[in-house]
Motif scaffolding. Structure first.
Motif, PDB file in Angstrom:
ATOM      1  N   MET A 155      15.542  49.402  38.087  1.00 33.07           N
ATOM      2  CA  MET A 155      15.758  50.643  38.990  1.00 33.07           C
ATOM      3  C   MET A 155      16.929  51.354  37.938  1.00 33.07           C
ATOM      4  N   THR A 156      16.753  52.598  37.821  1.00 36.55           N
ATOM      5  CA  THR A 156      17.945  53.414  37.175  1.00 36.55           C
ATOM      6  C   THR A 156      18.467  54.044  38.516  1.00 36.55           C
ATOM      7  N   ILE A 157      19.901  54.165  38.309  1.00 38.60           N
ATOM      8  CA  ILE A 157      20.566  54.755  39.039  1.00 38.60           C
ATOM      9  C   ILE A 157      20.823  56.397  38.656  1.00 38.60           C
ATOM     10  N   ASN A 158      20.544  57.200  39.387  1.00 39.87           N
ATOM     11  CA  ASN A 158      20.781  58.753  38.594  1.00 39.87           C
ATOM     12  C   ASN A 158      21.618  59.674  39.701  1.00 39.87           C
ATOM     13  N   HIS A 159      22.687  59.402  39.701  1.00 38.18           N
ATOM     14  CA  HIS A 159      23.639  60.152  40.483  1.00 38.18           C
ATOM     15  C   HIS A 159      24.017  61.395  39.882  1.00 38.18           C
ATOM     16  N   PRO A 160      24.359  62.500  40.588  1.00 39.77           N
ATOM     17  CA  PRO A 160      24.669  63.705  39.893  1.00 39.77           C
ATOM     18  C   PRO A 160      26.161  63.228  39.442  1.00 39.77           C
ATOM     19  N   VAL A 161      26.493  64.249  38.060  1.00 39.34           N
ATOM     20  CA  VAL A 161      27.659  64.083  37.754  1.00 39.34           C
ATOM     21  C   VAL A 161      28.851  64.269  38.505  1.00 39.34           C
ATOM     22  N   THR A 162      28.858  65.400  39.345  1.00 39.67           N
ATOM     23  CA  THR A 162      29.886  65.544  40.499  1.00 39.67           C
ATOM     24  C   THR A 162      30.275  64.544  41.154  1.00 39.67           C
TER      25      THR A 162
ATOM     26  N   ASP B   1      44.983  53.831  41.221  1.00 39.78           N
ATOM     27  CA  ASP B   1      45.351  53.086  39.885  1.00 39.78           C
ATOM     28  C   ASP B   1      44.335  52.383  39.156  1.00 39.78           C
ATOM     29  N   MET B   2      42.998  52.753  39.278  1.00 37.08           N
ATOM     30  CA  MET B   2      41.966  52.129  38.621  1.00 37.08           C
ATOM     31  C   MET B   2      41.203  53.431  37.811  1.00 37.08           C
ATOM     32  N   ALA B   3      40.437  52.625  36.869  1.00 40.07           N
ATOM     33  CA  ALA B   3      39.572  53.744  36.048  1.00 40.07           C
ATOM     34  C   ALA B   3      38.302  53.160  35.505  1.00 40.07           C
ATOM     35  N   PRO B   4      37.379  53.934  35.087  1.00 41.14           N
ATOM     36  CA  PRO B   4      36.338  53.413  34.472  1.00 41.14           C
ATOM     37  C   PRO B   4      36.101  53.077  33.154  1.00 41.14           C
ATOM     38  N   LEU B   5      35.828  51.840  32.846  1.00 39.99           N
ATOM     39  CA  LEU B   5      36.021  51.294  31.636  1.00 39.99           C
ATOM     40  C   LEU B   5      34.981  52.087  30.892  1.00 39.99           C
TER      41      LEU B   5
ATOM     42  N   ARG C  45      30.112  61.528  40.206  1.00 40.17           N
ATOM     43  CA  ARG C  45      30.886  60.398  39.247  1.00 40.17           C
ATOM     44  C   ARG C  45      32.454  61.004  39.159  1.00 40.17           C
ATOM     45  N   VAL C  46      32.627  62.393  39.113  1.00 35.19           N
ATOM     46  CA  VAL C  46      33.972  62.924  39.048  1.00 35.19           C
ATOM     47  C   VAL C  46      34.837  62.568  40.388  1.00 35.19           C
ATOM     48  N   THR C  47      33.866  62.784  41.339  1.00 35.93           N
ATOM     49  CA  THR C  47      34.757  62.756  42.845  1.00 35.93           C
ATOM     50  C   THR C  47      34.992  61.236  42.875  1.00 35.93           C
ATOM     51  N   TYR C  48      34.220  60.037  42.428  1.00 35.86           N
ATOM     52  CA  TYR C  48      34.421  58.786  42.320  1.00 35.86           C
ATOM     53  C   TYR C  48      35.441  58.380  41.622  1.00 35.86           C
ATOM     54  N   TYR C  49      35.718  59.322  40.204  1.00 34.70           N
ATOM     55  CA  TYR C  49      36.707  58.818  39.261  1.00 34.70           C
ATOM     56  C   TYR C  49      37.958  59.175  40.012  1.00 34.70           C
TER      57      TYR C  49
END
Ligand code: 1HN
Length: 348
Positions: free
Chosen positions: A1-8, A21-25, A10-14
């Motif tokens: 199954m692919t997860i296809n979330h909108p980019v926005t 104090d965490m970051a996506p590797l 992701r930005v909100t999540y980041y």
């Protein structure tokens, strides 16, 4: 199954994880683990004919005493604001005028001096003074007291310039910097000039000498001797297609490097030498002693003359040519890379 979330999202999540104090590797993985070194340091050259006047003018701007060390830092244009020539090494041109003293201090950073021009100056290391001559290589190992001075004009002192090489960025990275000033401007002279050279500078060591120190027991390597060795080897037919005739400086008590973090070399290129291309993971700072030639460093090509300083970053292809008989001094972070099993070399 692919997860296809909108980019926005992701930005909100980041932004949300950044508040913890965490970051996506996965956004930086390719930069963190490059396929080959991607140095920020650039190939660069400081032409002595262009910078000499500026160095001398520093003598009008400040005294050695006030400055503590009157040095113009040679800062790699790819490492702005970092007082660095390479990620691990620092370079600077220091000036001492007749009659001046640069006061005694010590620090955990290891230092080398490579004398560029002038006569009359001395440096003292651990209770022993040595006179500086152009082409001499002098060490100030970690945590050794050191001060510099110069004869008065009447006694023949001239403005003296040398290249300082230190492991400042490496020690900063390690958070291992300590320093202190000596209570007097100069340390007491405990042994006559030439003492350590007599003990250790002639392929002999005192009979009961025990190696207890990772740094060389001699602190001055005179140019005369290095130059004569290279010349004798060349006359005898030695010539490497990449290096010309190249020797490394050693700690005579161990055969290892003079200091644990910095390697030093001197090489001879005969007139007409057209070297083959090499690269290695140690970044190297060169100082031209004699001659005339050119160096290709990646896409850059520089001509060189006496006292020019140039830098070859990690893994950038380097090719040396000499139009006149040339002698080059160089220093690098090779001992560090070698100790950590990170030294790679390629000769093509
Ligand atoms: C230093 O102690 C000297 O002793 C030269 O001549 C340059 C650059 C940064 C930190 C200490 C010296 C230096 C230095």
């Amino acid at each position: 199954m692919t997860i296809n979330h909108p980019v926005t999202s992701r930005v909100t999540y980041y932004e949300k994880i950044a508040r913890s104090d965490m970051a996506p590797l996965w956004e930086s993985l390719h930069n963190l683990v490059p396929k080959s070194p991607q140095p920020k340091a650039c190939p660069a050259i400081w032409k002595y004919s262009q910078v000499r006047d500026l160095v001398m003018q520093a003598g009008d701007v400040i005294s050695a005493e006030e400055a503590v060390r009157r040095v113009l830092v040679l800062e790699n244009p790819g490492l702005p604001g970092k007082s660095s020539m390479t990620p691990n090494l620092y370079a600077g041109l220091q000036l001492i005028l007749p009659g001046e003293i640069a006061p005694s201090h010590r620090h955990t950073q290891s230092a080398l001096r490579f004398i560029v021009e002038g006569k009359g100056a001395w440096t003292a290391v651990n209770g022993e003074r040595t006179t500086m001559h152009p082409g001499d290589f002098i060490i100030t190992p970690s945590w050794t007291w050191h001060d510099h001075g110069n004869l008065s004009i009447e006694d023949g002192g001239e403005p003296v310039v040398w290249l300082d090489g230190l492991d400042i960025p490496l020690v900063a990275q390690m958070d291992a910097g300590f320093a202190e000033n000596y209570p007097e401007s100069t340390q007491p002279v405990a042994r006559p000039e030439g003492d350590s050279f007599a003990r250790f500078g002639h392929n002999m060591v005192p009979v009961r000498h025990r190696v207890s120190d990772p740094t060389s027991p001699i602190f001055s390597y005179p140019y005369e001797r290095s130059r004569a060795a290279l010349e004798a080897l060349y006359r005898g037919g030695e010539l490497d297609q990449w290096d010309g005739v190249k020797l490394r400086y050693v700690n005579p008590a161990t055969g290892g490097w003079p200091m644990p973090t910095i390697a030093t070399f001197m090489q001879y290129l005969p007139a007409g030498f057209e070297g083959r291309t090499y690269r290695s993971t140690d970044a190297t700072v060169y100082c031209v002693v004699e001659g005339k030639g050119s160096v290709k460093i990646g896409e850059d090509k520089f001509t060189f003359e006496p006292h020019d300083v140039f830098v070859t970053p990690s893994w950038v292809p380097v090719q040396l040519s000499a139009s006149a008989e040339s002698v080059l001094f160089s220093y690098s972070d090779r001992p560090v890379l070698a100790a950590l099993n990170l030294l790679r070399e390629e000769r093509s």
